[in-house]
Write a protein that holds these residues in place. Structure first.
Motif, PDB file in Angstrom:
ATOM      1  N   ALA A 199       0.858  -1.200   0.000  1.00  0.00           N
ATOM      2  CA  ALA A 199       0.000   0.000   0.000  1.00  0.00           C
ATOM      3  C   ALA A 199       0.888   1.241   0.000  1.00  0.00           C
ATOM      4  O   ALA A 199       0.948   1.969   0.995  1.00  0.00           O
ATOM      5  N   THR A 207      -0.887   4.870   0.710  1.00  0.00           N
ATOM      6  CA  THR A 207      -1.472   4.996   2.046  1.00  0.00           C
ATOM      7  C   THR A 207      -0.409   4.967   3.131  1.00  0.00           C
ATOM      8  O   THR A 207      -0.445   5.764   4.080  1.00  0.00           O
ATOM      9  N   ASN A 216       1.553   8.227   3.118  1.00  0.00           N
ATOM     10  CA  ASN A 216       0.765   9.313   3.710  1.00  0.00           C
ATOM     11  C   ASN A 216       0.850   9.261   5.237  1.00  0.00           C
ATOM     12  O   ASN A 216       1.120  10.274   5.900  1.00  0.00           O
ATOM     13  N   HIS A 227      -7.323   6.384  -3.308  1.00  0.00           N
ATOM     14  CA  HIS A 227      -7.808   5.220  -2.548  1.00  0.00           C
ATOM     15  C   HIS A 227      -7.175   3.930  -3.053  1.00  0.00           C
ATOM     16  O   HIS A 227      -7.282   3.590  -4.230  1.00  0.00           O
ATOM     17  N   GLU A 228      -6.490   3.204  -2.147  1.00  0.00           N
ATOM     18  CA  GLU A 228      -5.934   1.888  -2.459  1.00  0.00           C
ATOM     19  C   GLU A 228      -6.838   0.825  -1.842  1.00  0.00           C
ATOM     20  O   GLU A 228      -6.866   0.668  -0.619  1.00  0.00           O
ATOM     21  N   SER A 257      -6.137   0.941   9.124  1.00  0.00           N
ATOM     22  CA  SER A 257      -6.725   1.329   7.850  1.00  0.00           C
ATOM     23  C   SER A 257      -7.170   2.779   7.930  1.00  0.00           C
ATOM     24  O   SER A 257      -7.279   3.348   9.025  1.00  0.00           O
ATOM     25  N   MET A 258      -7.419   3.388   6.776  1.00  0.00           N
ATOM     26  CA  MET A 258      -7.795   4.803   6.738  1.00  0.00           C
ATOM     27  C   MET A 258      -9.308   4.989   6.766  1.00  0.00           C
ATOM     28  O   MET A 258     -10.040   4.327   6.025  1.00  0.00           O
ATOM     29  N   ARG A 265     -12.567   7.345   5.871  1.00  0.00           N
ATOM     30  CA  ARG A 265     -12.835   8.208   4.720  1.00  0.00           C
ATOM     31  C   ARG A 265     -14.323   8.460   4.590  1.00  0.00           C
ATOM     32  O   ARG A 265     -15.140   7.800   5.231  1.00  0.00           O
ATOM     33  N   ALA A 292      -9.490  10.258   2.059  1.00  0.00           N
ATOM     34  CA  ALA A 292      -8.772   9.978   3.306  1.00  0.00           C
ATOM     35  C   ALA A 292      -7.673  11.002   3.539  1.00  0.00           C
ATOM     36  O   ALA A 292      -6.944  11.377   2.616  1.00  0.00           O
ATOM     37  N   ALA A 320      -8.929   1.542   2.985  1.00  0.00           N
ATOM     38  CA  ALA A 320      -7.537   1.314   2.584  1.00  0.00           C
ATOM     39  C   ALA A 320      -6.691   0.841   3.761  1.00  0.00           C
ATOM     40  O   ALA A 320      -6.175   1.652   4.546  1.00  0.00           O
ATOM     41  N   PHE A 345      -3.319  -0.682   5.465  1.00  0.00           N
ATOM     42  CA  PHE A 345      -1.925  -0.485   5.089  1.00  0.00           C
ATOM     43  C   PHE A 345      -0.920  -1.013   6.111  1.00  0.00           C
ATOM     44  O   PHE A 345       0.284  -0.815   5.984  1.00  0.00           O
TER      45      PHE A 345
END
Length: 207
Positions: free
Chosen positions: A49, A52, A55, A108-109, A124-125, A127, A133, A161, A163
């Motif tokens: 990922a 993500t 980030n 977005h992944e 995970s993110m 959103r 996100a 997503a 990660f």
């Protein structure tokens, strides 16, 4: 004749050792998150990922999670979605005083792209729509397949997503999830999920 043999051998070795031609995949990145409820250690996967993970690590490396906290928990009895129940704790930059620390939203992944499903301890993110996100993230407790791509938790079907995952400190995660969560909120959908005493995130650093 010797030159030909050496050339042939070099070609074979090049096929046998991919690193001779391509860079190795990024290794997992260890992160330590210290909260006033205890320490949670994480392993992030920039190979699976990359957007993500990068980030999140930018927030970490630039100190943007200063003032962050865990503020929301979802568990049996507080989740109003009976068709796709989840169990998570959510954190990030949730106060107006720290909004300036947020970075621009990221692409977005999906879990179909990364292969990281929302199993126990995955980070995970959070959103709204896909590609929105920023700083908010959550950690799962147990199997939360409805958060994966194609899952029923979000009407758009794109999932969330993931990660990385917790490598140490799930006892801290469980303790946070079990904390009293009846703080008032104007949002009906999260009533019963807002912590009465948010858990401060004191620091987030690479290990």
């Amino acid at each position: 004749m010797k030159l030909v043999r050496r050339t042939a051998l070099a070609a074979v070795l090049g096929l046998m050792i991919p690193g001779a031609a391509w860079a190795a995949a990024p290794a997992p990145v260890a992160v330590v998150m210290t909260t006033d409820a205890g320490v949670v250690e994480l392993e992030l996967y920039p190979d699976k990922a990359p957007i993500t993970a990068a980030n999140f690590l930018r927030y970490v490396d630039e100190g943007r999670y200063a003032g962050a906290q865990f503020y929301r928990v979802v568990r049996a009895g507080t989740d109003p979605n009976p068709n796709a129940p989840i169990q998570v704790i959510q954190g990030g930059i949730d106060s107006d005083a720290h909004r300036g620390q947020m970075l621009a939203p990221i692409a977005h992944e999906t879990t179909a792209m990364t292969g990281i499903s929302h199993t126990d301890g995955v980070i995970s993110m959070a959103r709204d729509g896909p590609g929105t996100a920023t700083s908010e993230f959550f950690i799962t407790l147990g199997d939360n397949a409805s958060l994966d791509a194609g899952g029923k938790r979000n009407p758009d079907g794109a999932g969330y997503a993931a990660f990385g995952r917790v490598t140490k400190g799930m006892d801290v995660v469980r303790a946070i999830q079990a904390s009293p969560s009846n703080a008032p909120t104007p949002e009906p959908i999260v009533r019963g999920q807002i912590l009465e005493k948010p858990v401060a995130i004191l620091s987030v650093k690479r290990k």
